[in-house]
Design a protein around this motif. Structure first.
Motif, PDB file in Angstrom:
ATOM      1  N   MET A  88       7.542   2.709 -11.900  1.00 21.07           N
ATOM      2  CA  MET A  88       8.565   1.673 -11.737  1.00 21.07           C
ATOM      3  C   MET A  88       9.921   2.297 -11.455  1.00 21.07           C
ATOM      4  O   MET A  88      10.671   1.824 -10.579  1.00 21.07           O
ATOM      5  CB  MET A  88       8.630   0.793 -12.989  1.00 21.07           C
ATOM      6  N   GLU A  89      10.272   3.369 -12.164  1.00 23.85           N
ATOM      7  CA  GLU A  89      11.553   4.026 -11.934  1.00 23.85           C
ATOM      8  C   GLU A  89      11.606   4.673 -10.549  1.00 23.85           C
ATOM      9  O   GLU A  89      12.651   4.662  -9.892  1.00 23.85           O
ATOM     10  CB  GLU A  89      11.808   5.085 -13.018  1.00 23.85           C
ATOM     11  N   ILE A  90      10.479   5.220 -10.114  1.00 26.66           N
ATOM     12  CA  ILE A  90      10.422   5.795  -8.764  1.00 26.66           C
ATOM     13  C   ILE A  90      10.639   4.705  -7.726  1.00 26.66           C
ATOM     14  O   ILE A  90      11.427   4.868  -6.786  1.00 26.66           O
ATOM     15  CB  ILE A  90       9.070   6.502  -8.527  1.00 26.66           C
ATOM     16  N   PHE A  91       9.956   3.565  -7.893  1.00 31.24           N
ATOM     17  CA  PHE A  91      10.104   2.456  -6.948  1.00 31.24           C
ATOM     18  C   PHE A  91      11.554   1.973  -6.904  1.00 31.24           C
ATOM     19  O   PHE A  91      12.089   1.667  -5.832  1.00 31.24           O
ATOM     20  CB  PHE A  91       9.178   1.303  -7.322  1.00 31.24           C
ATOM     21  N   GLU A  92      12.194   1.895  -8.064  1.00 30.23           N
ATOM     22  CA  GLU A  92      13.593   1.451  -8.107  1.00 30.23           C
ATOM     23  C   GLU A  92      14.490   2.425  -7.355  1.00 30.23           C
ATOM     24  O   GLU A  92      15.425   2.019  -6.641  1.00 30.23           O
ATOM     25  CB  GLU A  92      14.047   1.306  -9.560  1.00 30.23           C
ATOM     26  N   ALA A  93      14.223   3.725  -7.498  1.00 31.83           N
ATOM     27  CA  ALA A  93      15.012   4.742  -6.788  1.00 31.83           C
ATOM     28  C   ALA A  93      14.782   4.652  -5.282  1.00 31.83           C
ATOM     29  O   ALA A  93      15.720   4.794  -4.491  1.00 31.83           O
ATOM     30  CB  ALA A  93      14.650   6.136  -7.303  1.00 31.83           C
ATOM     31  N   VAL A  94      13.531   4.405  -4.885  1.00 31.98           N
ATOM     32  CA  VAL A  94      13.226   4.261  -3.458  1.00 31.98           C
ATOM     33  C   VAL A  94      13.945   3.035  -2.892  1.00 31.98           C
ATOM     34  O   VAL A  94      14.505   3.083  -1.782  1.00 31.98           O
ATOM     35  CB  VAL A  94      11.697   4.152  -3.231  1.00 31.98           C
ATOM     36  N   LEU A  95      13.958   1.934  -3.638  1.00 31.66           N
ATOM     37  CA  LEU A  95      14.625   0.718  -3.175  1.00 31.66           C
ATOM     38  C   LEU A  95      16.131   0.933  -3.003  1.00 31.66           C
ATOM     39  O   LEU A  95      16.739   0.398  -2.068  1.00 31.66           O
ATOM     40  CB  LEU A  95      14.372  -0.431  -4.157  1.00 31.66           C
ATOM     41  N   ARG A  96      16.738   1.740  -3.886  1.00 28.09           N
ATOM     42  CA  ARG A  96      18.165   2.048  -3.735  1.00 28.09           C
ATOM     43  C   ARG A  96      18.385   2.939  -2.516  1.00 28.09           C
ATOM     44  O   ARG A  96      19.397   2.831  -1.832  1.00 28.09           O
ATOM     45  CB  ARG A  96      18.700   2.734  -5.002  1.00 28.09           C
ATOM     46  N   ALA A  97      17.423   3.829  -2.267  1.00 31.88           N
ATOM     47  CA  ALA A  97      17.437   4.709  -1.085  1.00 31.88           C
ATOM     48  C   ALA A  97      18.745   5.479  -0.951  1.00 31.88           C
ATOM     49  O   ALA A  97      19.287   5.633   0.140  1.00 31.88           O
ATOM     50  CB  ALA A  97      17.156   3.896   0.183  1.00 31.88           C
ATOM     51  N   ASN A  98      19.230   5.985  -2.079  1.00 35.84           N
ATOM     52  CA  ASN A  98      20.475   6.763  -2.077  1.00 35.84           C
ATOM     53  C   ASN A  98      20.134   8.226  -1.778  1.00 35.84           C
ATOM     54  O   ASN A  98      19.917   9.030  -2.684  1.00 35.84           O
ATOM     55  CB  ASN A  98      21.173   6.623  -3.439  1.00 35.84           C
ATOM     56  N   LEU A  99      20.080   8.549  -0.491  1.00 39.48           N
ATOM     57  CA  LEU A  99      19.653   9.887  -0.060  1.00 39.48           C
ATOM     58  C   LEU A  99      20.778  10.889  -0.265  1.00 39.48           C
ATOM     59  O   LEU A  99      21.883  10.723   0.261  1.00 39.48           O
ATOM     60  CB  LEU A  99      19.241   9.850   1.410  1.00 39.48           C
ATOM     61  N   ARG A 100      20.490  11.940  -1.006  1.00 36.44           N
ATOM     62  CA  ARG A 100      21.493  12.964  -1.302  1.00 36.44           C
ATOM     63  C   ARG A 100      20.954  14.345  -0.956  1.00 36.44           C
ATOM     64  O   ARG A 100      19.748  14.585  -0.953  1.00 36.44           O
ATOM     65  CB  ARG A 100      21.886  12.916  -2.784  1.00 36.44           C
ATOM     66  N   PHE A 101      21.897  15.256  -0.717  1.00 39.95           N
ATOM     67  CA  PHE A 101      21.553  16.649  -0.439  1.00 39.95           C
ATOM     68  C   PHE A 101      22.348  17.541  -1.388  1.00 39.95           C
ATOM     69  O   PHE A 101      23.418  18.043  -1.030  1.00 39.95           O
ATOM     70  CB  PHE A 101      21.875  17.012   1.018  1.00 39.95           C
ATOM     71  N   PRO A 102      21.865  17.726  -2.632  1.00 34.58           N
ATOM     72  CA  PRO A 102      22.603  18.530  -3.610  1.00 34.58           C
ATOM     73  C   PRO A 102      22.934  19.921  -3.066  1.00 34.58           C
ATOM     74  O   PRO A 102      22.061  20.613  -2.540  1.00 34.58           O
ATOM     75  CB  PRO A 102      21.631  18.622  -4.793  1.00 34.58           C
ATOM     76  N   ALA A 103      24.193  20.317  -3.194  1.00 38.44           N
ATOM     77  CA  ALA A 103      24.648  21.583  -2.599  1.00 38.44           C
ATOM     78  C   ALA A 103      23.877  22.785  -3.130  1.00 38.44           C
ATOM     79  O   ALA A 103      23.575  23.722  -2.377  1.00 38.44           O
ATOM     80  CB  ALA A 103      26.146  21.749  -2.856  1.00 38.44           C
TER      81      ALA A 103
ATOM     82  N   VAL B 239       0.862  -1.181   0.000  1.00 42.12           N
ATOM     83  CA  VAL B 239       0.000   0.000   0.000  1.00 42.12           C
ATOM     84  C   VAL B 239       0.895   1.227   0.000  1.00 42.12           C
ATOM     85  O   VAL B 239       2.095   1.136   0.255  1.00 42.12           O
ATOM     86  CB  VAL B 239      -0.938   0.026   1.226  1.00 42.12           C
ATOM     87  N   GLY B 240       0.304   2.389  -0.267  1.00 41.57           N
ATOM     88  CA  GLY B 240       1.091   3.614  -0.279  1.00 41.57           C
ATOM     89  C   GLY B 240       1.101   4.243  -1.655  1.00 41.57           C
ATOM     90  O   GLY B 240       0.392   3.808  -2.569  1.00 41.57           O
ATOM     91  N   THR B 241       1.938   5.263  -1.808  1.00 39.35           N
ATOM     92  CA  THR B 241       1.963   6.072  -3.023  1.00 39.35           C
ATOM     93  C   THR B 241       3.407   6.272  -3.473  1.00 39.35           C
ATOM     94  O   THR B 241       4.281   6.519  -2.644  1.00 39.35           O
ATOM     95  CB  THR B 241       1.314   7.447  -2.741  1.00 39.35           C
ATOM     96  N   PRO B 242       3.678   6.145  -4.781  1.00 34.54           N
ATOM     97  CA  PRO B 242       5.035   6.411  -5.274  1.00 34.54           C
ATOM     98  C   PRO B 242       5.554   7.740  -4.732  1.00 34.54           C
ATOM     99  O   PRO B 242       4.780   8.658  -4.485  1.00 34.54           O
ATOM    100  CB  PRO B 242       4.844   6.464  -6.792  1.00 34.54           C
ATOM    101  N   TYR B 243       6.839   7.857  -4.568  1.00 37.52           N
ATOM    102  CA  TYR B 243       7.565   8.955  -3.924  1.00 37.52           C
ATOM    103  C   TYR B 243       7.585   8.793  -2.408  1.00 37.52           C
ATOM    104  O   TYR B 243       8.600   9.039  -1.772  1.00 37.52           O
ATOM    105  CB  TYR B 243       6.993  10.345  -4.250  1.00 37.52           C
ATOM    106  N   TYR B 244       6.460   8.404  -1.797  1.00 36.78           N
ATOM    107  CA  TYR B 244       6.343   8.440  -0.344  1.00 36.78           C
ATOM    108  C   TYR B 244       6.439   7.073   0.322  1.00 36.78           C
ATOM    109  O   TYR B 244       6.670   6.990   1.522  1.00 36.78           O
ATOM    110  CB  TYR B 244       5.014   9.103   0.058  1.00 36.78           C
ATOM    111  N   VAL B 245       6.262   6.004  -0.415  1.00 38.82           N
ATOM    112  CA  VAL B 245       6.213   4.664   0.164  1.00 38.82           C
ATOM    113  C   VAL B 245       7.616   4.206   0.576  1.00 38.82           C
ATOM    114  O   VAL B 245       8.611   4.507  -0.095  1.00 38.82           O
ATOM    115  CB  VAL B 245       5.573   3.671  -0.825  1.00 38.82           C
ATOM    116  N   ALA B 246       7.700   3.501   1.695  1.00 31.57           N
ATOM    117  CA  ALA B 246       8.987   3.028   2.226  1.00 31.57           C
ATOM    118  C   ALA B 246       9.503   1.842   1.412  1.00 31.57           C
ATOM    119  O   ALA B 246       8.721   1.063   0.863  1.00 31.57           O
ATOM    120  CB  ALA B 246       8.838   2.643   3.697  1.00 31.57           C
ATOM    121  N   PRO B 247      10.817   1.666   1.340  1.00 32.51           N
ATOM    122  CA  PRO B 247      11.386   0.597   0.506  1.00 32.51           C
ATOM    123  C   PRO B 247      10.986  -0.810   0.935  1.00 32.51           C
ATOM    124  O   PRO B 247      10.817  -1.692   0.091  1.00 32.51           O
ATOM    125  CB  PRO B 247      12.907   0.813   0.652  1.00 32.51           C
TER     126      PRO B 247
END
Length: 278
Positions: free
Chosen positions: A213-228, A168-176
């Motif tokens: 699908m691409e959003i889910f793949e990015a969430v699964l990688r969970a590579n959190l970044r803070f662009p300067a 359940v949940g919504t792309p962008y916000y759902v936990a990996p």
């Protein structure tokens, strides 16, 4: 809608539409007060036992969490053979989705949203309820601009130490862990709230793609970044809190109570209130 509801309320204009039902503004015949009515056509759900269980459980769950100032209140339920109608507190101001569109929040403005949101989430978790679909569209504001967490259609009850399942949940916000099909805890709500905080401070989501699908793949990688170029003026404390909320390792991810005790939450915008967010 049920005939009993129509005797007690004057049904007015449609104010929202979701996966399971339509929301109308309605007026109590007895008091003249305005409410929201979420009307669900049970016939549509007749062939989907999972959806039917979610809908039938929503009113029960809302009774469990109702009573907190930052949770949408439930007042009555009407049901007949064809419809389930839930009378709810009317949140007549814009939702958070409208408020975050095309703008970036200051840390004080973001804190003014996060504090009542996490108070609501912590309250639900203390009552043994995981929301499971926290996103800006489900965060409302009443006529006095008070934040209200609503739409518990995907919520689930849990016991302490007990895990849940189901995608359940919504792309962008759902936990990996949800996307991965693993069992998960109520901390999925903390992840979702962390994504909202990131979007408020950055103006973009932390994980994105051209398709679900691409959003889910990015969430699964969970590579959190803070662009300067985006986070150059965001405090170290804010980024620390984001790392602790948007944390793939569930054992290290904060609980809702821990979020509320984080220094950023207790110090930033402490003189600012929800009413300042117009």
């Amino acid at each position: 809608m049920s005939e009993a509801l129509r005797r007690d309320y004057q049904v007015c204009e449609e104010i929202g539409r979701g996966r399971f039902g339509t929301v109308f503004r309605c007026i109590s015949v007895e008091s003249g007060d305005s409410f929201a009515c979420k009307s669900i056509d049970k016939i549509i759900l007749a062939d989907d036992s999972i959806d039917r269980q979610c809908i039938e459980g929503e009113a029960k769950i809302m009774h469990l969490v109702s009573g907190h100032s930052n949770v949408v209140q439930i007042f009555d339920v009407y049901e007949d053979d064809t419809h389930l109608d839930i009378i709810l507190e009317l949140c007549s101001s814009s939702d958070l989705f409208d408020r975050i569109a095309d703008r970036v929040f200051s840390e004080a403005e973001a804190a003014a949203v996060m504090k009542p949101l996490m108070e609501a989430v912590a309250h639900c978790h203390r009552r043994g309820v995981a929301h499971r679909d926290i996103k800006p569209d489900n965060i409302f504001f009443d006529e006095w601009n008070r934040l209200k967490l609503g739409d518990f259609g995907s919520a689930e009850c849990f016991r302490e130490g007990e895990l849940m399942s189901g995608i359940v949940g919504t792309p962008y916000y759902v936990a990996p862990e949800v996307i991965a099909g693993r069992e998960y805890s109520e901390k999925v709500d903390v992840w979702s709230a962390g994504v909202i905080l990131y979007i408020m401070l950055a103006g973009i989501p932390p994980f994105y793609g051209e398709s679900s699908m691409e959003i889910f793949e990015a969430v699964l990688r969970a590579n959190l970044r803070f662009p300067a170029r985006i986070f150059h003026s965001v405090s170290t404390a804010a980024k620390d809190l984001l790392r602790r909320m948007i944390c793939k390792d569930v054992s290290r991810r904060f609980t809702a109570e821990q979020v509320l005790r984080h220094p950023w939450m207790t110090s930033v915008g402490e003189t600012r209130t929800e009413a300042d967010l117009t």
